[in-house]
Design an enzyme around this catalytic site. Sequence first.
Site, mmCIF file in Angstrom:
data_model
loop_
_atom_site.group_PDB
_atom_site.id
_atom_site.type_symbol
_atom_site.label_atom_id
_atom_site.label_comp_id
_atom_site.label_asym_id
_atom_site.label_seq_id
_atom_site.Cartn_x
_atom_site.Cartn_y
_atom_site.Cartn_z
ATOM 1 N N TYR A 88 -9.713 0.056 2.782
ATOM 2 C CA TYR A 88 -9.145 -0.109 4.110
ATOM 3 C C TYR A 88 -8.671 1.218 4.682
ATOM 4 O O TYR A 88 -8.096 2.033 3.985
ATOM 5 C CB TYR A 88 -7.940 -1.045 3.977
ATOM 6 C CG TYR A 88 -7.884 -2.139 5.007
ATOM 7 C CD1 TYR A 88 -8.834 -3.150 5.018
ATOM 8 C CD2 TYR A 88 -6.884 -2.151 5.973
ATOM 9 C CE1 TYR A 88 -8.774 -4.158 5.967
ATOM 10 C CE2 TYR A 88 -6.816 -3.156 6.916
ATOM 11 C CZ TYR A 88 -7.772 -4.160 6.909
ATOM 12 O OH TYR A 88 -7.705 -5.158 7.848
ATOM 13 N N ASP B 194 0.785 -1.228 0.000
ATOM 14 C CA ASP B 194 0.000 0.000 0.000
ATOM 15 C C ASP B 194 0.822 1.285 0.000
ATOM 16 O O ASP B 194 0.347 2.318 -0.468
ATOM 17 C CB ASP B 194 -0.985 -0.007 1.173
ATOM 18 C CG ASP B 194 -2.203 -0.903 0.897
ATOM 19 O OD1 ASP B 194 -2.459 -1.202 -0.279
ATOM 20 O OD2 ASP B 194 -2.897 -1.277 1.850
#
Lengths: 501, 501
Positions: free
Chosen positions: A235, A147
């Site tokens: 998320y 990420d």
Amino acid sequence: MCFYSEGTPNFYMRPIEGLVMTVDLDTMEVLKFSDTGRGIPIPKSTNTDYRYNAHEKEPEMEPINPISMEQPKGPSFRVEDGHMVKWANWVFHLKADKRAGLVISRAMVRDSENGELRNVMYKGFSSELFVPYMDLEESWYFKSFMDAGEFGLGMSALPLVPLNDCPRYSYYMDGVFAASNGKPYVQHNMICLFECYACDISWRHSESQLLDFQIRETRPKVTLIARMIATVGNYDYIFDWEFQTDGLIRIKVGLSGMLMVKGSPYHRLYQVPNQDVMSGPLISQNVTGVVPDLFITFHLDMDIDGLNNSFVDVKLVKEHSLPGESPRKSYLKAKRKIAKTEKDAQIKLKLYDPSEFHIINPSRRSGLGNPTGYKIVLGGTAASLLDHDDPPQLRSSFSNNQIWVTLYNKIEQWAGGLLAYQSRGDDTLAVWDRAIENEDIVLWYTLGFHHIPCQEDFPVMPVVTSGFELKPVNFFESNPILRAAPAFEKDLPVCRPGASA
Amino acid sequence: MCFYSEGTPNFYMRPIEGLVMTVDLDTMEVLKFSDTGRGIPIPKSTNTDYRYNAHEKEPEMEPINPISMEQPKGPSFRVEDGHMVKWANWVFHLKADKRAGLVISRAMVRDSENGELRNVMYKGFSSELFVPYMDLEESWYFKSFMDAGEFGLGMSALPLVPLNDCPRYSYYMDGVFAASNGKPYVQHNMICLFECYACDISWRHSESQLLDFQIRETRPKVTLIARMIATVGNYDYIFDWEFQTDGLIRIKVGLSGMLMVKGSPYHRLYQVPNQDVMSGPLISQNVTGVVPDLFITFHLDMDIDGLNNSFVDVKLVKEHSLPGESPRKSYLKAKRKIAKTEKDAQIKLKLYDPSEFHIINPSRRSGLGNPTGYKIVLGGTAASLLDHDDPPQLRSSFSNNQIWVTLYNKIEQWAGGLLAYQSRGDDTLAVWDRAIENEDIVLWYTLGFHHIPCQEDFPVMPVVTSGFELKPVNFFESNPILRAAPAFEKDLPVCRPGASA
């Protein structure tokens, strides 16, 4: 990946399972089209909307009265030149970064005895995240995200919500980045800074053994927290850097937002012929919560009282008494081992061979003669169990061990490699062996989670938190907050209910 | 054991090393007298006093402005009949106990959908503590304390200090016990109960993928905490039972107070000819911080939706893809195994064979068909490494494993045996194998710490905290606090500085 947004803003809970297109982003061509999910219905939108205004009824619980951390004289920190934070005995530089999200640098703490500002950490930040999902089907195998390197934690940080993401009296900081087209833009309020009294105690002792007088000494704990929240698609990662007056730095990561879910042909569990074929539990009708692992690695360039530091493994080793020596048979003994090379400092934790891990300055000693240092107090110790030569693991090899220590090199900031998207594992933490004793060294710690989803994670996950600490060890001559004041009644604010009461 | 109290109330830091008398408490005779510490000076009293009034100067740091958690409309909990606590969606019974300190019983949470009050835990408390010091010399080998069974955590709990041990608006509860002479007495204010906003978030998500509108949904976390602090001689144990509206219960133990230290002939480290002979680091002049282990075991009589429950080990097992099946090679798969007997449920954790541990009700299922349950989320996972047949370990065999599950038996409450002082290990958790599937079962968890002292722990230790969680897993149909309200500006209190400003 395709989702259906009809009837809900929470399209993540409505996957169009198996429908995947591969696009060449240079030529904007669809290279491949795959539809393996026929027969799997799109899950319903029912109960997926998480917006407050979308609900008609309150949950079944008695209401909670307003509660607020109040500082009628204002917060006790200052931010100078937009970035230099000064609070209690700490001074550090705080900035927003496109890739790392939040960077703490030149963290220094004032010596409790002589007032000297002493170096603790040159630079600390989250270097990479690795989230492999445990499903190898055609439409899932590529879901092993990095990420920070792929999306950018700062790029993904959205404005914080006052009073809810951060308490009243928070200070907010913007990020200024270059967009992919080169143009500058401002990421507003992406970092907040606040003091917190979390109902905890700094130190205490009551004395009951003295007959002539009583002692009740206790000190409440107030800390300073810098927070940034990255929302990488579904998320949400809440990053907290918390500073204590006793010299401790606590780094915490909270996980929330939406699970990455998979459409399932099954409404209910009894319809599933063989649960072994599912890559996670059924968490709603036609929704499988695919099991992910989650690894967040931190670059911690410690500079304890200066550049040249060493990494020490303080092992607790079991020893035995000699026959007749003692009524007891066994005990633990602390044995120090200084790491000579990077290889010596690749630590895969062993639960039954415990150690403390110190970063020390071998040239600077306390009055007693102990080297000054900090230790890393571990939490969230899951390591990746994937094969080392599995393609996603090759790139995210930092998750093979919990701890690594490297020689400082300006360009080695990113544990998964500088260009994460294009990495084949030839530029990662695992490929960089040099001598590290009494050198400028960087400590890397990977916070790891295994996560089996459950129904409570639907449609949005309650926060799961883990973290670790950097804690002074023979850095100060003694407890640095021994002389701190308790809280007094006369200092308490005088408050009345707010306008809505 | 002898200490010198001249010049300080902190006599723990002035051991008269090696001077030990063995006394028969029935006959009040001195049975044995031993003086092995000749040549070891009594450490100085300098810098050992921790009382606020004993200090002339403040520490070297900028002052922190008053900060307080304010609830101008008062706290949101009620205590009925002196013991029944009602808050948000929780109801439980809270009492003071002479041995366990604080006991939570009949904990029930309201179902977020239909308002039903559902059983979670019949009874929860700290059953035993085990603190073996790692020094086998004549004057030290017996220092392997069992603080609950030998001293009593409730017996050792002294009155809590308002504003410092517990925040403003706390409710205080007394304990009423029988003294050793049989007379009743009141332990005042030994438990406090309060709500806390610790600057944390319950759940959140920001949405950036939708083009037509923005979403910024986030909910602050407010919890209810019951706290008791036992001061067992030198050491302070802060026990917190924290309840969240999402159904989670967090149990935390904070350690503070004084180390048990040993007099040393050495002023400074360079005088020590061989550090290997010391049982811990030099933490002040002539003071060795002997290494202790610390194990706190909890009795958790879970009653998930009723009496009959099962213990499930949900293993994450590594599997491999078939050749050509996927570009990825390895993945983890969750596999459930129900424990049939107590032996099956003796869990010695393995870091690289991860599991979740669930207590489920096999007879009650969610709408989807998952059994309702709670999982234990582990923290502080150190296990004792002493030989199993070492006398102190025999009595504290509960620290051999992190988790045990036993069939409920009213008299099996004390992990180290009913009569800890007289135990030879014939009445402990380890000696009680019965069938436990779909029965009334008790979960035991041992929170473990290894602790190498350092100078910062002198003369009083900054709090070290660890804990674990009991967390709903398919107990609720979905996130139970999805519909909870955010904090609003209009509800905030209006405050002005206190009188001292």
